[in-house]
Scaffold this active site. Structure first.
Site, PDB file in Angstrom:
ATOM      1  N   ASP A 156      61.724 -15.360 -26.139  1.00  0.00           N
ATOM      2  CA  ASP A 156      61.386 -14.684 -24.532  1.00  0.00           C
ATOM      3  C   ASP A 156      61.837 -15.231 -23.570  1.00  0.00           C
ATOM      4  O   ASP A 156      60.754 -14.992 -22.518  1.00  0.00           O
ATOM      5  CB  ASP A 156      59.443 -14.361 -25.015  1.00  0.00           C
ATOM      6  CG  ASP A 156      59.155 -16.391 -25.227  1.00  0.00           C
ATOM      7  OD1 ASP A 156      59.566 -17.054 -25.108  1.00  0.00           O
ATOM      8  OD2 ASP A 156      58.070 -16.243 -25.584  1.00  0.00           O
ATOM      9  N   GLU A 160      63.586 -14.307 -33.595  1.00  0.00           N
ATOM     10  CA  GLU A 160      62.230 -14.681 -33.669  1.00  0.00           C
ATOM     11  C   GLU A 160      61.507 -13.803 -32.679  1.00  0.00           C
ATOM     12  O   GLU A 160      60.824 -14.445 -31.243  1.00  0.00           O
ATOM     13  CB  GLU A 160      61.754 -16.081 -32.566  1.00  0.00           C
ATOM     14  CG  GLU A 160      60.621 -16.794 -32.087  1.00  0.00           C
ATOM     15  CD  GLU A 160      60.690 -17.474 -31.680  1.00  0.00           C
ATOM     16  OE1 GLU A 160      59.966 -17.507 -30.359  1.00  0.00           O
ATOM     17  OE2 GLU A 160      59.197 -18.503 -31.834  1.00  0.00           O
ATOM     18  N   GLU A 195      57.168 -13.795 -20.523  1.00  0.00           N
ATOM     19  CA  GLU A 195      57.145 -14.082 -21.546  1.00  0.00           C
ATOM     20  C   GLU A 195      56.448 -12.832 -22.480  1.00  0.00           C
ATOM     21  O   GLU A 195      57.938 -12.089 -23.367  1.00  0.00           O
ATOM     22  CB  GLU A 195      56.968 -15.284 -22.926  1.00  0.00           C
ATOM     23  CG  GLU A 195      58.254 -16.376 -22.194  1.00  0.00           C
ATOM     24  CD  GLU A 195      57.321 -16.615 -20.652  1.00  0.00           C
ATOM     25  OE1 GLU A 195      56.139 -16.439 -20.705  1.00  0.00           O
ATOM     26  OE2 GLU A 195      57.251 -18.351 -20.570  1.00  0.00           O
ATOM     27  N   HIS A 216      52.802 -26.906 -19.424  1.00  0.00           N
ATOM     28  CA  HIS A 216      53.899 -25.836 -19.148  1.00  0.00           C
ATOM     29  C   HIS A 216      53.967 -24.091 -18.456  1.00  0.00           C
ATOM     30  O   HIS A 216      54.654 -24.462 -17.145  1.00  0.00           O
ATOM     31  CB  HIS A 216      55.204 -26.714 -19.166  1.00  0.00           C
ATOM     32  CG  HIS A 216      55.807 -25.314 -20.662  1.00  0.00           C
ATOM     33  ND1 HIS A 216      56.304 -24.073 -20.222  1.00  0.00           N
ATOM     34  CD2 HIS A 216      55.806 -25.804 -21.798  1.00  0.00           C
ATOM     35  CE1 HIS A 216      56.479 -23.245 -21.503  1.00  0.00           C
ATOM     36  NE2 HIS A 216      56.515 -24.762 -22.124  1.00  0.00           N
ATOM     37  N   ARG A 274      54.185 -21.186 -17.038  1.00  0.00           N
ATOM     38  CA  ARG A 274      53.107 -20.028 -15.761  1.00  0.00           C
ATOM     39  C   ARG A 274      52.136 -20.295 -15.326  1.00  0.00           C
ATOM     40  O   ARG A 274      52.187 -20.066 -14.334  1.00  0.00           O
ATOM     41  CB  ARG A 274      55.069 -18.934 -15.603  1.00  0.00           C
ATOM     42  CG  ARG A 274      55.563 -19.633 -15.187  1.00  0.00           C
ATOM     43  CD  ARG A 274      57.004 -18.820 -14.832  1.00  0.00           C
ATOM     44  NE  ARG A 274      58.022 -19.450 -14.748  1.00  0.00           N
ATOM     45  CZ  ARG A 274      59.329 -19.667 -13.719  1.00  0.00           C
ATOM     46  NH1 ARG A 274      58.821 -19.377 -12.658  1.00  0.00           N
ATOM     47  NH2 ARG A 274      60.494 -19.732 -13.823  1.00  0.00           N
ATOM     48  N   HIS A 286      56.656 -31.832 -18.550  1.00  0.00           N
ATOM     49  CA  HIS A 286      58.218 -31.276 -17.747  1.00  0.00           C
ATOM     50  C   HIS A 286      57.966 -30.642 -16.275  1.00  0.00           C
ATOM     51  O   HIS A 286      57.376 -31.260 -15.257  1.00  0.00           O
ATOM     52  CB  HIS A 286      57.325 -29.998 -18.239  1.00  0.00           C
ATOM     53  CG  HIS A 286      57.843 -28.709 -18.110  1.00  0.00           C
ATOM     54  ND1 HIS A 286      58.766 -28.305 -16.598  1.00  0.00           N
ATOM     55  CD2 HIS A 286      58.168 -27.444 -19.406  1.00  0.00           C
ATOM     56  CE1 HIS A 286      59.843 -26.797 -17.428  1.00  0.00           C
ATOM     57  NE2 HIS A 286      59.768 -26.461 -18.760  1.00  0.00           N
TER      58      HIS A 286
HETATM   59  C1  UD1 Z   1      60.839 -21.788 -19.655  1.00  0.00           C
HETATM   60  C2  UD1 Z   1      60.621 -20.597 -20.054  1.00  0.00           C
HETATM   61  C3  UD1 Z   1      59.261 -20.036 -20.944  1.00  0.00           C
HETATM   62  C4  UD1 Z   1      59.465 -21.030 -22.172  1.00  0.00           C
HETATM   63  C5  UD1 Z   1      59.455 -22.806 -20.380  1.00  0.00           C
HETATM   64  C6  UD1 Z   1      59.759 -23.854 -22.041  1.00  0.00           C
HETATM   65  C7  UD1 Z   1      61.187 -18.511 -18.668  1.00  0.00           C
HETATM   66  C8  UD1 Z   1      60.685 -17.236 -17.367  1.00  0.00           C
HETATM   67  N1  UD1 Z   1      60.410 -19.179 -18.621  1.00  0.00           N
HETATM   68  O1  UD1 Z   1      59.609 -21.497 -18.134  1.00  0.00           O
HETATM   69  O2  UD1 Z   1      59.448 -18.593 -21.580  1.00  0.00           O
HETATM   70  O3  UD1 Z   1      58.532 -21.489 -22.538  1.00  0.00           O
HETATM   71  O4  UD1 Z   1      61.049 -22.747 -20.613  1.00  0.00           O
HETATM   72  O5  UD1 Z   1      60.135 -24.422 -21.547  1.00  0.00           O
HETATM   73  O6  UD1 Z   1      62.424 -18.029 -19.164  1.00  0.00           O
HETATM   74  N2  UD1 Z   1      63.443 -28.274 -14.602  1.00  0.00           N
HETATM   75  C9  UD1 Z   1      64.086 -29.180 -14.249  1.00  0.00           C
HETATM   76  N3  UD1 Z   1      64.595 -29.576 -15.509  1.00  0.00           N
HETATM   77  C10 UD1 Z   1      64.739 -29.269 -16.554  1.00  0.00           C
HETATM   78  C11 UD1 Z   1      63.864 -27.935 -17.040  1.00  0.00           C
HETATM   79  C12 UD1 Z   1      63.249 -27.099 -15.941  1.00  0.00           C
HETATM   80  O7  UD1 Z   1      63.724 -30.040 -13.120  1.00  0.00           O
HETATM   81  O8  UD1 Z   1      65.355 -29.975 -17.641  1.00  0.00           O
HETATM   82  C13 UD1 Z   1      62.449 -27.876 -13.576  1.00  0.00           C
HETATM   83  C14 UD1 Z   1      63.241 -27.117 -12.328  1.00  0.00           C
HETATM   84  O9  UD1 Z   1      62.158 -26.880 -11.137  1.00  0.00           O
HETATM   85  C15 UD1 Z   1      63.665 -25.520 -12.808  1.00  0.00           C
HETATM   86  C16 UD1 Z   1      61.548 -25.154 -13.239  1.00  0.00           C
HETATM   87  O10 UD1 Z   1      61.652 -26.456 -14.074  1.00  0.00           O
HETATM   88  O11 UD1 Z   1      63.623 -24.453 -11.557  1.00  0.00           O
HETATM   89  C17 UD1 Z   1      61.079 -24.154 -14.095  1.00  0.00           C
HETATM   90  O12 UD1 Z   1      62.146 -23.814 -15.299  1.00  0.00           O
HETATM   91  P1  UD1 Z   1      62.016 -22.395 -15.711  1.00  0.00           P
HETATM   92  O13 UD1 Z   1      63.285 -22.742 -16.992  1.00  0.00           O
HETATM   93  O14 UD1 Z   1      62.188 -21.382 -14.223  1.00  0.00           O
HETATM   94  O15 UD1 Z   1      60.581 -22.754 -16.358  1.00  0.00           O
HETATM   95  P2  UD1 Z   1      60.172 -22.694 -17.692  1.00  0.00           P
HETATM   96  O16 UD1 Z   1      58.502 -23.151 -16.551  1.00  0.00           O
HETATM   97  O17 UD1 Z   1      60.604 -24.591 -18.072  1.00  0.00           O
HETATM   98  N1  UDP Z   2      59.369 -31.076 -26.642  1.00  0.00           N
HETATM   99  C1  UDP Z   2      59.745 -31.939 -26.990  1.00  0.00           C
HETATM  100  N2  UDP Z   2      59.929 -33.072 -25.951  1.00  0.00           N
HETATM  101  C2  UDP Z   2      58.907 -32.572 -25.214  1.00  0.00           C
HETATM  102  C3  UDP Z   2      57.834 -31.502 -25.163  1.00  0.00           C
HETATM  103  C4  UDP Z   2      58.627 -31.198 -26.445  1.00  0.00           C
HETATM  104  O1  UDP Z   2      61.545 -31.856 -27.306  1.00  0.00           O
HETATM  105  O2  UDP Z   2      58.837 -33.892 -24.552  1.00  0.00           O
HETATM  106  C5  UDP Z   2      60.096 -29.779 -27.992  1.00  0.00           C
HETATM  107  C6  UDP Z   2      58.800 -29.407 -28.799  1.00  0.00           C
HETATM  108  O3  UDP Z   2      59.057 -30.822 -30.503  1.00  0.00           O
HETATM  109  C7  UDP Z   2      59.105 -28.002 -29.447  1.00  0.00           C
HETATM  110  C8  UDP Z   2      59.883 -27.624 -28.067  1.00  0.00           C
HETATM  111  O4  UDP Z   2      60.229 -28.441 -27.555  1.00  0.00           O
HETATM  112  O5  UDP Z   2      60.027 -28.041 -30.325  1.00  0.00           O
HETATM  113  C9  UDP Z   2      58.732 -26.511 -27.120  1.00  0.00           C
HETATM  114  O6  UDP Z   2      58.920 -26.425 -25.501  1.00  0.00           O
HETATM  115  P1  UDP Z   2      58.503 -25.973 -24.443  1.00  0.00           P
HETATM  116  O7  UDP Z   2      57.364 -26.825 -24.662  1.00  0.00           O
HETATM  117  O8  UDP Z   2      59.206 -26.533 -23.368  1.00  0.00           O
HETATM  118  O9  UDP Z   2      58.577 -24.080 -24.967  1.00  0.00           O
HETATM  119  P2  UDP Z   2      57.963 -23.617 -25.592  1.00  0.00           P
HETATM  120  O10 UDP Z   2      57.871 -23.275 -26.786  1.00  0.00           O
HETATM  121  O11 UDP Z   2      56.064 -23.196 -24.720  1.00  0.00           O
HETATM  122  O12 UDP Z   2      58.912 -22.757 -24.460  1.00  0.00           O
END
Ligand code: UD1
Ligand code: UDP
Length: 378
Positions: free
Chosen positions: A99, A121, A135, A216, A218, A248
Site C-alpha cells: 500500500d 497482499e 495507505e 512511524h 503519518r 524510524h
Molecule cells: C512509508 C510508507 C508507509 C510504510 C512505511 C514503512 C508511503 C506513503 N508510506 O512511510 O506506508 O508503512 O514507509 O516504514 O508510501 N527516511 C530516511 N531513510 C530511510 C527511510 C526513510 O531517512 O531509509 C526518512 C526520509 O526523511 C523520508 C522520510 O523518512 O523522507 C519518510 O519516508 P517515506 O517513505 O515518505 O514515508 P514513511 O513514513 O517511511
Molecule cells: N523492521 C526491521 N527493523 C526495524 C523495525 C522493523 O527490520 O528496526 C521490520 C519488521 O520486522 C517488519 C517491517 O520492518 O517486517 C515493518 O516495517 P515498517 O514498520 O517500517 O512498515 P509497515 O509494516 O508499518 O508498513
C-alpha cells in the site's frame, strides 16, 4: 522452448522489500520466469538493509528518497521514474506489494501501459480512508486495476469480492511476511552472529522485562506521536521494565522521540535494526508496542502480545485471534494496557499464544504457481 516471462517487481520501502524478497527468490528458482527488480528507493538505508540480507542486487534503482518528502512530490517522481523503467524493460507483468506510494505509482504506471499488474497482499481494508493514511486509499487504487489479487487471508479476499472484484482473480495465498520470518529465523539459527549485535543492550537491561517499540505512522504525526512518547516515558519509570525502540529515520518521528526520551535510563533509542536483529528483538521482547503493519503480523506468529497504537486496523485477524489489541494513541490507555500485561499474568498468557492467521510460510510458492498458470493460459 518458449522464452521466460519477464516479471518486473517494483518496490521501494523496508516492508515491501521484506515481503517481496521471498517472491523474488521463488521467481528466480523457476525457469518459466525472468524476474527484474526495480527499486524506487523511496526508503534508502532501510531498504538497503533488506537488500543486503536478502542478497538482492536491483536491476534498476531510482534513488528517489529526499529528506522529509511530501506525498505529492514523491508520487509524481515515482510515476515518471517507474514509467521510464517499464518502457525500457517492457515486462510481461508487473508485481507490486501492499500500500505504499511506490506500489500505487508502480501499479498506475503499469496500467498506463496496459501491462497486467499483480498485487501481493491485496484486500486489506480498515474501512477508514484516514487510517492508515494514505495507505488505505493506495491499496484500494491498486485493487481497482490489478490483474491477480494475492490476498493473505480469507478476510482480505472477502473484502475484495465485496467490492465486486471477480472472485476468479482473487487467491488466498498467506502473507509473504511469514515466509520472510521463517527464512530469517533459519538464517539466524545457522549463523547466530547475524543477530548478535543486540548483546550489549541485552546485557545492559539484564533482569528487566523488555518492551519492543516501533512507531512511524503519518496519521500519528504531531499529537499522536507526542502522546506515544509520553506513554513510553511513563512506562519507563518502572524499574523492572526496559524499552528498546529502533527509531524510524523520518525527521517527524525523530524530533519527537529524541526530544522526549533520549535521556531516560530505561529507554534505548537506537537506529533501525536490520531484519535479523529485529527478529531477535521480537524474540527477547515480552510485549511489542507498535503502529507498524508488518509487526502486527510477525508478533502473533511468535506468540508476542502486540499492542497496536492505532484507532483501527486493516489487519483485524490478530485482534480476532486475541494476540493483538488496538490501544489507540491516548497515553493513559497505552500505559494502562501495558501495565495490565506486565502485572496480570493471566491477561498476559491469554494474549501470548503463538497464533498465525497470516500464513504458513508458503505464500511465495503459491504466488509463483498462480503466476505460472496465468502465463500459460495467456
Ligand atoms: C512509508 C510508507 C508507509 C510504510 C512505511 C514503512 C508511503 C506513503 N508510506 O512511510 O506506508 O508503512 O514507509 O516504514 O508510501 N527516511 C530516511 N531513510 C530511510 C527511510 C526513510 O531517512 O531509509 C526518512 C526520509 O526523511 C523520508 C522520510 O523518512 O523522507 C519518510 O519516508 P517515506 O517513505 O515518505 O514515508 P514513511 O513514513 O517511511
Ligand atoms: N523492521 C526491521 N527493523 C526495524 C523495525 C522493523 O527490520 O528496526 C521490520 C519488521 O520486522 C517488519 C517491517 O520492518 O517486517 C515493518 O516495517 P515498517 O514498520 O517500517 O512498515 P509497515 O509494516 O508499518 O508498513
Amino acid at each position: 522452448m518458449t522464452s521466460p516471462a519477464t516479471i518486473l517487481l517494483v518496490f521501494g520501502t523496508r516492508p515491501e522489500a521484506i515481503k517481496l524478497f521471498p517472491v523474488v527468490a521463488a521467481l528466480k528458482a523457476d525457469p518459466r520466469f525472468r524476474p527484474v527488480v526495480c527499486v524506487s528507493a523511496q526508503h534508502r538505508e532501510m531498504l538497503d538493509q533488506v537488500l543486503a540480507i536478502a542478497g538482492i542486487v536491483p536491476d534498476h534503482d531510482l534513488d528517489v528518497m529526499k529528506p522529509d518528502q511530501t506525498l505529492d512530490a514523491l508520487t509524481a517522481t515515482l510515476l515518471t521514474g517507474l514509467g521510464r523503467v517499464m518502457d525500457e524493460v517492457r515486462p510481461d507483468r508487473v508485481i507490486v506489494q501492499g500500500d505504499t506510494a511506490t506500489a500505487m505509482a508502480g501499479a498506475l504506471a503499469a496500467y498506463y501501459r496496459k501491462i497486467p499488474v499483480d498485487h501481493v497482499e491485496a484486500g486489506l481494508r480498515s474501512g477508514s480512508i484516514y487510517h492508515p493514511w494514505p495507505e488505505e486509499i493506495n491499496r484500494k487504487i491498486i485493487g481497482t486495476m490489478a490483474s491477480l489479487h494475492f490476498a493473505p487471508t480469507k478476510t482480505s479476499a472477502g473484502a475484495l469480492t465485496a467490492e465486486n472484484v471477480d472472485p476468479a482473480r482473487v487467491h488466498v495465498t498467506g502473507n509473504t511476511v511469514i515466509d520472510a520470518l521463517h527464512w530469517v529465523t533459519a538464517r539466524i539459527a545457522a549463523e547466530p552472529a547475524l543477530a548478535a549485535g543486540l548483546a550489549p543492550l541485552e546485557q545492559r537491561f539484564a533482569g528487566k522485562r523488555i518492551v519492543g517499540v516501533t512507531s512511524h505512522r503519518r496519521e500519528n504525526f504531531g499529537g499522536g506521536l507526542e502522546a506515544i512518547a509520553d506513554a513510553i516515558r511513563r512506562i519507563a519509570a518502572r524499574p523492572d521494565v526496559a524499552l528498546i525502540f529502533p527509531v524510524h529515520p523520518n525527521p517527524n518521528v525523530r524530533a519527537v522521540m529524541n526530544g522526549a526520551l533520549a535521556r531516560l535510563d530505561n529507554v534505548a533509542l537506537i537506529e533501525p535494526l536490520d531484519y535479523p536483529h529485529f527478529a531477535r528483538l521480537l524474540s527477547i521482547a515480552e510485549i511489542m508496542l507498535t503502529d507498524s503493519g508488518g509487526v502486527q503480523e510477525e508478533a502473533p506468529a511468535l506468540g508476542r502480545p502486540v499492542l497496536v497504537m492505532r484507532e483501527t486496523t486493516e489487519r483485524p485477524e490478530g485482534v480476532a485471534a486475541g494476540t493483538a489489541r488496538l490501544v489507540g494513541t491516548d497515553a493513559d490507555r497505552i500505559v494502562t494496557e501495558i501495565s495490565t500485561l506486565l502485572d496480570d499474568s493471566s491477561a498476559y498468557e491469554a494474549m501470548a499464544r503463538a497464533h498465525n492467521p497470516f500464513g504458513d510460510g508458503r505464500a511465495a510458492r503459491r504466488i509463483v504457481e498462480l503466476l505460472g498458470r496465468e502465463i500459460t493460459s495467456a
